[in-house]
Design a protein around this motif. Structure first.
Motif, PDB file in Angstrom:
ATOM      1  N   PHE A   1       0.800  -1.224   0.000  1.00 58.85           N
ATOM      2  CA  PHE A   1       0.000   0.000   0.000  1.00 58.85           C
ATOM      3  C   PHE A   1       0.838   1.282   0.000  1.00 58.85           C
ATOM      4  CE2 PHE A   1       0.742  -1.501   4.240  1.00 58.85           C
ATOM      5  CZ  PHE A   1       1.038  -0.366   4.983  1.00 58.85           C
ATOM      6  N   GLY A   2       0.325   2.247  -0.763  1.00 59.83           N
ATOM      7  CA  GLY A   2       0.874   3.595  -0.728  1.00 59.83           C
ATOM      8  C   GLY A   2       2.185   3.831  -1.449  1.00 59.83           C
ATOM      9  N   ILE A   3       2.667   2.859  -2.224  1.00 63.37           N
ATOM     10  CA  ILE A   3       3.963   3.078  -2.872  1.00 63.37           C
ATOM     11  C   ILE A   3       3.909   3.021  -4.393  1.00 63.37           C
ATOM     12  CG2 ILE A   3       5.327   2.419  -0.858  1.00 63.37           C
ATOM     13  CD1 ILE A   3       5.838  -0.281  -2.153  1.00 63.37           C
ATOM     14  N   ASP A   4       2.764   2.665  -4.954  1.00 60.86           N
ATOM     15  CA  ASP A   4       2.601   2.740  -6.409  1.00 60.86           C
ATOM     16  C   ASP A   4       1.114   2.861  -6.723  1.00 60.86           C
ATOM     17  OD1 ASP A   4       1.601   0.138  -6.216  1.00 60.86           O
ATOM     18  OD2 ASP A   4       3.128  -0.776  -7.472  1.00 60.86           O
ATOM     19  N   ASP A   5       0.692   2.412  -7.878  1.00 56.96           N
ATOM     20  CA  ASP A   5      -0.707   2.580  -8.272  1.00 56.96           C
ATOM     21  C   ASP A   5      -1.619   1.460  -7.792  1.00 56.96           C
ATOM     22  OD1 ASP A   5       0.367   0.661  -9.928  1.00 56.96           O
ATOM     23  OD2 ASP A   5      -0.427   1.509 -11.776  1.00 56.96           O
TER      24      ASP A   5
ATOM     25  N   GLU B   1       8.402  -4.738 -10.038  1.00 56.43           N
ATOM     26  CA  GLU B   1       8.123  -4.637 -11.467  1.00 56.43           C
ATOM     27  C   GLU B   1       8.909  -3.429 -11.962  1.00 56.43           C
ATOM     28  OE1 GLU B   1       4.462  -3.799 -14.572  1.00 56.43           O
ATOM     29  OE2 GLU B   1       4.029  -3.989 -12.453  1.00 56.43           O
ATOM     30  N   TYR B   2       9.977  -3.684 -12.678  1.00 59.67           N
ATOM     31  CA  TYR B   2      10.876  -2.634 -13.128  1.00 59.67           C
ATOM     32  C   TYR B   2      10.463  -2.067 -14.482  1.00 59.67           C
ATOM     33  CZ  TYR B   2      14.214  -3.700  -9.468  1.00 59.67           C
ATOM     34  OH  TYR B   2      14.809  -3.866  -8.255  1.00 59.67           O
ATOM     35  N   TYR B   3      10.473  -0.765 -14.562  1.00 62.54           N
ATOM     36  CA  TYR B   3      10.350  -0.078 -15.842  1.00 62.54           C
ATOM     37  C   TYR B   3      11.742  -0.091 -16.465  1.00 62.54           C
ATOM     38  CZ  TYR B   3       9.253   3.599 -19.189  1.00 62.54           C
ATOM     39  OH  TYR B   3       9.059   4.315 -20.336  1.00 62.54           O
ATOM     40  N   MET B   4      11.859  -0.527 -17.673  1.00 58.93           N
ATOM     41  CA  MET B   4      13.179  -0.686 -18.282  1.00 58.93           C
ATOM     42  C   MET B   4      13.685   0.623 -18.869  1.00 58.93           C
ATOM     43  SD  MET B   4      13.006  -4.438 -19.855  1.00 58.93           S
ATOM     44  CE  MET B   4      12.307  -5.753 -18.905  1.00 58.93           C
TER      45      MET B   4
ATOM     46  N   CYS C   1       4.557  -9.740  -3.609  1.00 60.30           N
ATOM     47  CA  CYS C   1       4.179  -8.345  -3.847  1.00 60.30           C
ATOM     48  C   CYS C   1       5.204  -7.735  -4.801  1.00 60.30           C
ATOM     49  CB  CYS C   1       4.171  -7.577  -2.529  1.00 60.30           C
ATOM     50  SG  CYS C   1       3.259  -8.429  -1.220  1.00 60.30           S
ATOM     51  N   SER C   2       4.729  -7.037  -5.823  1.00 55.75           N
ATOM     52  CA  SER C   2       5.658  -6.554  -6.851  1.00 55.75           C
ATOM     53  C   SER C   2       5.333  -5.120  -7.265  1.00 55.75           C
ATOM     54  CB  SER C   2       5.639  -7.489  -8.060  1.00 55.75           C
ATOM     55  OG  SER C   2       4.310  -7.751  -8.455  1.00 55.75           O
ATOM     56  N   PRO C   3       5.687  -4.151  -6.417  1.00 51.08           N
ATOM     57  CA  PRO C   3       5.411  -2.748  -6.765  1.00 51.08           C
ATOM     58  C   PRO C   3       6.269  -2.281  -7.939  1.00 51.08           C
ATOM     59  CG  PRO C   3       6.789  -2.862  -4.826  1.00 51.08           C
ATOM     60  CD  PRO C   3       6.392  -4.273  -5.149  1.00 51.08           C
ATOM     61  N   HIS C   4       5.783  -1.209  -8.570  1.00 50.89           N
ATOM     62  CA  HIS C   4       6.539  -0.601  -9.664  1.00 50.89           C
ATOM     63  C   HIS C   4       7.818   0.052  -9.154  1.00 50.89           C
ATOM     64  CE1 HIS C   4       3.416  -0.849 -12.702  1.00 50.89           C
ATOM     65  NE2 HIS C   4       2.535  -0.386 -11.840  1.00 50.89           N
ATOM     66  N   ILE C   5       8.852   0.018  -9.983  1.00 47.44           N
ATOM     67  CA  ILE C   5      10.043   0.834  -9.788  1.00 47.44           C
ATOM     68  C   ILE C   5      10.301   1.528 -11.122  1.00 47.44           C
ATOM     69  CG2 ILE C   5      12.531   0.890  -9.371  1.00 47.44           C
ATOM     70  CD1 ILE C   5      12.206  -1.413  -7.443  1.00 47.44           C
ATOM     71  N   MET C   6      10.149   2.846 -11.094  1.00 43.37           N
ATOM     72  CA  MET C   6      10.392   3.682 -12.278  1.00 43.37           C
ATOM     73  C   MET C   6      11.205   4.880 -11.800  1.00 43.37           C
ATOM     74  SD  MET C   6       6.518   3.684 -13.822  1.00 43.37           S
ATOM     75  CE  MET C   6       6.901   4.548 -15.332  1.00 43.37           C
ATOM     76  N   SER C   7      12.325   5.127 -12.434  1.00 44.91           N
ATOM     77  CA  SER C   7      13.241   6.157 -11.938  1.00 44.91           C
ATOM     78  C   SER C   7      12.618   7.548 -11.893  1.00 44.91           C
ATOM     79  CB  SER C   7      14.518   6.185 -12.776  1.00 44.91           C
ATOM     80  OG  SER C   7      14.221   6.546 -14.113  1.00 44.91           O
TER      81      SER C   7
ATOM     82  N   LEU D   1      19.308  -5.290  -8.624  1.00 50.18           N
ATOM     83  CA  LEU D   1      17.854  -5.397  -8.762  1.00 50.18           C
ATOM     84  C   LEU D   1      17.252  -6.133  -7.573  1.00 50.18           C
ATOM     85  CD1 LEU D   1      17.597  -6.416 -12.507  1.00 50.18           C
ATOM     86  CD2 LEU D   1      17.218  -4.166 -11.520  1.00 50.18           C
ATOM     87  N   GLN D   2      16.071  -5.705  -7.159  1.00 47.01           N
ATOM     88  CA  GLN D   2      15.334  -6.400  -6.111  1.00 47.01           C
ATOM     89  C   GLN D   2      14.455  -7.438  -6.790  1.00 47.01           C
ATOM     90  OE1 GLN D   2      15.675  -6.169  -2.758  1.00 47.01           O
ATOM     91  NE2 GLN D   2      14.401  -7.985  -2.855  1.00 47.01           N
ATOM     92  N   LEU D   3      15.008  -8.618  -7.025  1.00 47.03           N
ATOM     93  CA  LEU D   3      14.277  -9.642  -7.749  1.00 47.03           C
ATOM     94  C   LEU D   3      13.364 -10.447  -6.850  1.00 47.03           C
ATOM     95  CD1 LEU D   3      16.998 -10.877 -10.230  1.00 47.03           C
ATOM     96  CD2 LEU D   3      15.078  -9.355 -10.669  1.00 47.03           C
ATOM     97  N   SER D   4      13.774 -10.711  -5.635  1.00 46.61           N
ATOM     98  CA  SER D   4      12.884 -11.434  -4.736  1.00 46.61           C
ATOM     99  C   SER D   4      13.371 -11.371  -3.300  1.00 46.61           C
ATOM    100  CB  SER D   4      12.756 -12.896  -5.156  1.00 46.61           C
ATOM    101  OG  SER D   4      14.001 -13.553  -5.027  1.00 46.61           O
ATOM    102  N   TYR D   5      12.417 -11.426  -2.401  1.00 38.09           N
ATOM    103  CA  TYR D   5      12.662 -11.556  -0.972  1.00 38.09           C
ATOM    104  C   TYR D   5      11.518 -12.359  -0.408  1.00 38.09           C
ATOM    105  CZ  TYR D   5      12.877 -10.842   3.960  1.00 38.09           C
ATOM    106  OH  TYR D   5      12.928 -11.069   5.300  1.00 38.09           O
ATOM    107  N   PRO D   6      11.682 -13.346   0.343  1.00 38.87           N
ATOM    108  CA  PRO D   6      12.990 -13.908   0.675  1.00 38.87           C
ATOM    109  C   PRO D   6      13.613 -14.603  -0.535  1.00 38.87           C
ATOM    110  CG  PRO D   6      11.238 -15.241   1.621  1.00 38.87           C
ATOM    111  CD  PRO D   6      10.582 -14.052   0.982  1.00 38.87           C
TER     112      PRO D   6
END
Length: 140
Positions: A28-32, A98-101, A57-63, A114-119
């Motif tokens: 919550f609160g970090i992307d759309d 979810e990375y924007y390329m 959980c896979s929030p967006h990452i866009m620079s 890259l934050q591919l997975s945790y754990p």
């Protein structure tokens, strides 16, 4: 009844083949995706109702728009995990992104930041990343 009706008809069966969702915006609160923790918990309730046992959980990452990273993802992830535990909601969480390329993404690929997975035991995002890279290369 047509084959299509049979295929999409509701079933009384409760056994689910797919118990792991590897792409959602429940943090919550970090992307759309979910805006509040209540939104996130409602989404988690739906996952549980559908028979899911684990979600990544896979929030967006866009620079230039969603500047997320471990520093923004981890606290929300921990808060949601705690809220699920306090409510005895049986849903195991992991996170990735979810990375924007864009140019920043490409700079992160080489030093493996890259934050591919945790754990770490969560698999699948390397595959999704490869598929995404292939699709991007094909569209050029």
């Amino acid at each position: 009844m047509t084959w299509l009706n049979k295929w999409f008809a509701k079933s009384e069966q409760t056994d689910h083949v797919i118990e792991f969702d590897m792409h959602n915006h429940v943090l919550f609160g970090i992307d759309d995706g979910a805006k509040t923790i209540d939104d996130a918990l409602a989404m988690c309730e739906q996952f549980i109702a559908l028979g899911y046992k684990k979600i990544s959980c896979s929030p967006h990452i866009m620079s230039d728009y969603y500047r997320n990273g471990v520093d923004t993802i981890e606290p929300v992830f921990q808060a949601l995990q705690l809220a699920l535990k306090e409510r005895d909601m049986p849903l195991d969480l992991a996170y990735a992104a979810e990375y924007y390329m864009d140019d920043v993404f490409m700079q992160m690929v080489k030093p493996r930041k890259l934050q591919l997975s945790y754990p770490r035991r969560t698999i699948g995002y390397v595959f999704q990343l490869k598929v995404s890279l292939i699709q991007t290369q094909r569209s050029k």
